[in-house]
Design an enzyme around this catalytic site. Structure first.
Site, short mmCIF file in Angstrom:
data_model
loop_
_atom_site.label_atom_id
_atom_site.label_comp_id
_atom_site.label_asym_id
_atom_site.label_seq_id
_atom_site.Cartn_x
_atom_site.Cartn_y
_atom_site.Cartn_z
N TYR A 1 6.43 1.25 2.14
CA TYR A 1 5.85 0.77 0.89
C TYR A 1 5.94 1.84 -0.19
O TYR A 1 6.33 1.58 -1.34
CB TYR A 1 4.39 0.41 1.17
CG TYR A 1 3.58 0.00 -0.02
CD1 TYR A 1 3.65 -1.30 -0.52
CD2 TYR A 1 2.72 0.90 -0.64
CE1 TYR A 1 2.88 -1.68 -1.61
CE2 TYR A 1 1.95 0.53 -1.73
CZ TYR A 1 2.04 -0.77 -2.21
OH TYR A 1 1.28 -1.15 -3.29
N THR B 1 -6.12 3.63 -7.56
CA THR B 1 -6.58 3.98 -6.21
C THR B 1 -6.90 2.68 -5.46
O THR B 1 -6.56 1.60 -5.93
CB THR B 1 -7.84 4.86 -6.31
OG1 THR B 1 -8.71 4.29 -7.30
CG2 THR B 1 -7.50 6.28 -6.71
#
Ligand code: GDP
Length: 319
Positions: free
Chosen positions: A141, A169
């Site tokens: 990813y 985040t």
């Protein structure tokens, strides 16, 4: 700006963007939400057809093959390839159809893992994104998402495209993916705590509960994405995160979830499961220098809101 296309239109962040854009100053714009039923962005022709249909002036690209630690560990190949394809087709389509602004979504989990690169010191900032390998648990990813930054900068240089990228985040909030196999920690624990309440069983947290994260509430993030869409035009990515002082442990997050449900028993930690990355503290100095008045929602309040949403929408939730 006429049409603003939002990809990943059925996901958690798009859901939050919908709430925020009901209000001023955004309600005058026409946001169009699309998802895989409208076009599979891994397919170039479908992506171009989508742009041909809507002729967007702006694009907020939220579609991604995304998931928590355990999905990343099991499906690195698919996550790598699907994200590379989607992002490439979105950028090609934006260039081809003269889109004035593209906002793409990175993640702070794609930054270098400090224990693998002695020159990387925490907190991480925007200058470090390519300076060392990401954590092994999510490299498929991470490397695909890093290419968003690389490609955006190439398009900017060669074709003068206003492509920006934002790195939040760990996100959580209403309409998250609550699947036990593929979800991130907060939705997984919310689902498990509800079951533990119903069955009067243990609430089991995977791993030691010691890893640290800087969580961001999807409603805060949607506001930041919209602010960036209209006001942030820099080539370099921007980290979207509450300050370093808001980094908290998975154990503490689990306790907030238990409190929100009124679950009174002690939490159980199953240490046979991986902890993944221990911490990846990021600096939000650049964000606060560009958007100094922004206020983050306190995490305990945001968790309670998310738990209440899950209880009220259980039958419609993505499980
Ligand atoms: P990450 O932040 O990219 O590592 O992704 P996650 O949100 O999936 O995991 C964050 C942390 O939560 C890791 O340390 C996991 O071990 C921990 N964790 C505890 N319980 C769970 C759970 O039920 N599901 C997931 N996905 N993570 C869990």
């Amino acid at each position: 700006m006429g049409n603003i296309l939002v990809t990943g239109g059925k996901g958690m962040l798009a859901y939050a963007v919908k709430q925020v854009t009901k209000q001023e100053p955004y309600s005058k714009y026409n946001f169009v939400y699309v998802d895989i039923e409208d076009a599979d962005l891994c397919d170039k022709a479908q992506s171009f057809d989508l742009f041909d249909k809507y002729k967007p002036d702006g694009v907020i690209h939220l579609a991604a093959d995304v998931g928590g630690l355990f999905k990343n560990m099991a499906h690195g190949v698919e996550m790598h390839e699907n994200n590379l394809l989607m992002n490439m087709h979105i950028m090609q389509s934006c260039k081809e159809y003269g889109v004035q602004k593209l906002v793409s979504c990175l993640s702070t989990c794609i930054f270098p893992e400090p224990s693998l690169s002695s020159h990387i010191k925490l907190p991480l900032d925007e200058t470090m994104i390519h300076n060392g390998p990401p954590h092994p648990s999510n490299q498929g990813y991470a490397y695909a998402k890093r290419m968003i930054d690389v490609q955006s900068q190439y398009y900017r240089r060669q074709y003068n495209c206003n492509f920006i990228s934002l790195a939040p985040t760990n996100i959580f909030g209403p309409n998250d993916n609550f699947s036990l196999e593929s979800s991130h920690v907060i939705p997984a624990l919310i689902r498990k705590c509800r079951a533990a309440m119903e069955e009067d069983s243990d609430f089991v947290v995977l791993g030691t509960g010691k890893p640290l994260r800087q969580f961001i509430y999807s409603l805060d993030l949607a506001q930041l994405f919209l602010w960036a869409f209209f006001h942030y035009d820099e080539a370099e990515p921007l980290i979207l995160a509450p300050g370093e002082e808001y980094e908290i442990s998975i154990g503490q997050v689990a306790q907030y979830i238990a409190d929100a449900f009124g679950y009174k028993k002690q939490l159980v930690f199953d240490t046979s499961y991986s902890d993944g990355q221990y911490k990846r503290t990021v600096s939000n100095k650049k964000l606060m220098s560009r958007n100094p008045d922004f206020k983050f929602t306190p995490i305990d309040f945001a968790i309670k809101e998310t738990v209440d949403w899950f209880k009220a929408n259980y039958h419609a939730a993505r499980l």
